[in-house]
Design a protein around this motif. Structure first.
Motif, PDB file in Angstrom:
ATOM      1  N   ARG A  77       0.811  -1.220   0.000  1.00 17.69           N
ATOM      2  CA  ARG A  77       0.000   0.000   0.000  1.00 17.69           C
ATOM      3  C   ARG A  77       0.840   1.262   0.000  1.00 17.69           C
ATOM      4  O   ARG A  77       1.944   1.292   0.504  1.00 17.69           O
ATOM      5  CB  ARG A  77      -0.892   0.043   1.243  1.00 17.69           C
ATOM      6  CG  ARG A  77      -2.150  -0.737   1.051  1.00 17.69           C
ATOM      7  CD  ARG A  77      -3.165  -0.393   2.062  1.00 17.69           C
ATOM      8  NE  ARG A  77      -2.640  -0.582   3.418  1.00 17.69           N
ATOM      9  CZ  ARG A  77      -3.121   0.029   4.463  1.00 17.69           C
ATOM     10  NH1 ARG A  77      -4.111   0.862   4.345  1.00 17.69           N
ATOM     11  NH2 ARG A  77      -2.623  -0.177   5.644  1.00 17.69           N
ATOM     12  N   GLY A  78       0.267   2.326  -0.527  1.00 18.43           N
ATOM     13  CA  GLY A  78       0.955   3.607  -0.554  1.00 18.43           C
ATOM     14  C   GLY A  78       1.533   3.923  -1.913  1.00 18.43           C
ATOM     15  O   GLY A  78       1.843   5.057  -2.203  1.00 18.43           O
ATOM     16  N   ALA A  79       1.658   2.922  -2.783  1.00 21.74           N
ATOM     17  CA  ALA A  79       2.195   3.163  -4.115  1.00 21.74           C
ATOM     18  C   ALA A  79       1.096   2.927  -5.144  1.00 21.74           C
ATOM     19  O   ALA A  79       0.514   1.872  -5.185  1.00 21.74           O
ATOM     20  CB  ALA A  79       3.356   2.213  -4.382  1.00 21.74           C
ATOM     21  N   THR A  80       0.804   3.933  -5.967  1.00 19.94           N
ATOM     22  CA  THR A  80      -0.227   3.770  -6.976  1.00 19.94           C
ATOM     23  C   THR A  80       0.348   3.803  -8.376  1.00 19.94           C
ATOM     24  O   THR A  80      -0.276   3.367  -9.308  1.00 19.94           O
ATOM     25  CB  THR A  80      -1.285   4.884  -6.857  1.00 19.94           C
ATOM     26  OG1 THR A  80      -0.637   6.147  -6.926  1.00 19.94           O
ATOM     27  CG2 THR A  80      -2.048   4.768  -5.559  1.00 19.94           C
ATOM     28  N   ALA A  81       1.552   4.314  -8.528  1.00 19.09           N
ATOM     29  CA  ALA A  81       2.147   4.408  -9.868  1.00 19.09           C
ATOM     30  C   ALA A  81       2.831   3.096 -10.216  1.00 19.09           C
ATOM     31  O   ALA A  81       3.265   2.361  -9.350  1.00 19.09           O
ATOM     32  CB  ALA A  81       3.168   5.538  -9.908  1.00 19.09           C
ATOM     33  N   ALA A  82       2.929   2.831 -11.491  1.00 18.29           N
ATOM     34  CA  ALA A  82       3.622   1.635 -11.939  1.00 18.29           C
ATOM     35  C   ALA A  82       5.120   1.831 -11.727  1.00 18.29           C
ATOM     36  O   ALA A  82       5.630   2.942 -11.833  1.00 18.29           O
ATOM     37  CB  ALA A  82       3.332   1.389 -13.416  1.00 18.29           C
ATOM     38  N   ALA A  83       5.804   0.746 -11.433  1.00 17.82           N
ATOM     39  CA  ALA A  83       7.241   0.832 -11.193  1.00 17.82           C
ATOM     40  C   ALA A  83       7.949   1.200 -12.488  1.00 17.82           C
ATOM     41  O   ALA A  83       7.586   0.720 -13.550  1.00 17.82           O
ATOM     42  CB  ALA A  83       7.760  -0.511 -10.688  1.00 17.82           C
ATOM     43  N   PRO A  84       8.977   2.038 -12.428  1.00 16.81           N
ATOM     44  CA  PRO A  84       9.710   2.376 -13.639  1.00 16.81           C
ATOM     45  C   PRO A  84      10.393   1.151 -14.241  1.00 16.81           C
ATOM     46  O   PRO A  84      10.750   1.152 -15.395  1.00 16.81           O
ATOM     47  CB  PRO A  84      10.733   3.409 -13.173  1.00 16.81           C
ATOM     48  CG  PRO A  84      10.767   3.327 -11.695  1.00 16.81           C
ATOM     49  CD  PRO A  84       9.478   2.722 -11.262  1.00 16.81           C
ATOM     50  N   ALA A  85      10.575   0.102 -13.455  1.00 18.17           N
ATOM     51  CA  ALA A  85      11.241  -1.093 -13.949  1.00 18.17           C
ATOM     52  C   ALA A  85      10.326  -1.933 -14.839  1.00 18.17           C
ATOM     53  O   ALA A  85      10.791  -2.820 -15.530  1.00 18.17           O
ATOM     54  CB  ALA A  85      11.718  -1.933 -12.772  1.00 18.17           C
ATOM     55  N   LEU A  86       9.013  -1.681 -14.809  1.00 22.42           N
ATOM     56  CA  LEU A  86       8.105  -2.466 -15.633  1.00 22.42           C
ATOM     57  C   LEU A  86       8.347  -2.159 -17.096  1.00 22.42           C
ATOM     58  O   LEU A  86       8.478  -1.011 -17.480  1.00 22.42           O
ATOM     59  CB  LEU A  86       6.640  -2.142 -15.293  1.00 22.42           C
ATOM     60  CG  LEU A  86       6.152  -2.572 -13.921  1.00 22.42           C
ATOM     61  CD1 LEU A  86       4.706  -2.181 -13.733  1.00 22.42           C
ATOM     62  CD2 LEU A  86       6.315  -4.061 -13.732  1.00 22.42           C
TER      63      LEU A  86
END
Length: 154
Positions: A77-86
């Protein structure tokens, strides 16, 4: 194609995307997290063979992680953005890793609207509501209120 002493690890995400991580067997879980999820280490949960990798100091070798193993990655929880590593989070659209928009997300607001309609009819058409129906409406309202605070109060 493979470098001596290095292992390839398949990082699998909840939206079914994968990324190949290259690491040394001596690397720790903490090193793997900081290399592939910089600045998000505390939010990332790594799961290998159904076991949460909590000890950041354990080496990949000590966890028996070998070449071409799969580690499941979950952002807490707390992260809504996609990871830059995706590789390409685009096709997943608005249901990307942070907040999936499923039926459970809309259940409480839907029940609240139905309850509001029930109270509207109870107030404007009170001749149609018996005493037990009114008591039931009060009970359901109290129950849904507690459930709503349980869901959204976390």
């Amino acid at each position: 194609d493979s470098c001596p002493g290095l292992i390839k690890i398949r990082l699998k995400f909840l939206n079914d995307t994968e990324e190949v991580a290259v690491a040394r067997p001596e690397d720790t879980v903490g090193i793997l997290k900081s290399k592939y999820f910089p600045g998000q280490e505390s939010q990332m949960k790594l799961i290998y063979r159904g076991q949460l990798l909590q000890d950041q100091a354990r080496t990949l070798r000590s966890l028996r992680i070998t070449d071409n193993c799969v580690i499941h990655c979950h952002r807490s929880r707390g992260a809504t953005a996609a990871a830059p590593a995706l590789p390409d989070p685009g096709p997943a659209g608005p249901t990307a890793p942070g907040l999936p928009l499923g039926g459970g997300t809309l259940m409480v607001p839907t029940v609240m609207v139905v309850l509001a309609l029930g109270w509207y009819f109870r107030i404007n058409y009170r001749q149609l509501f018996t005493a037990p129906a009114t008591v039931s409406l009060i009970g359901v309202t109290v129950l849904v209120t507690f459930l709503a605070f349980g869901v959204y109060g976390q």
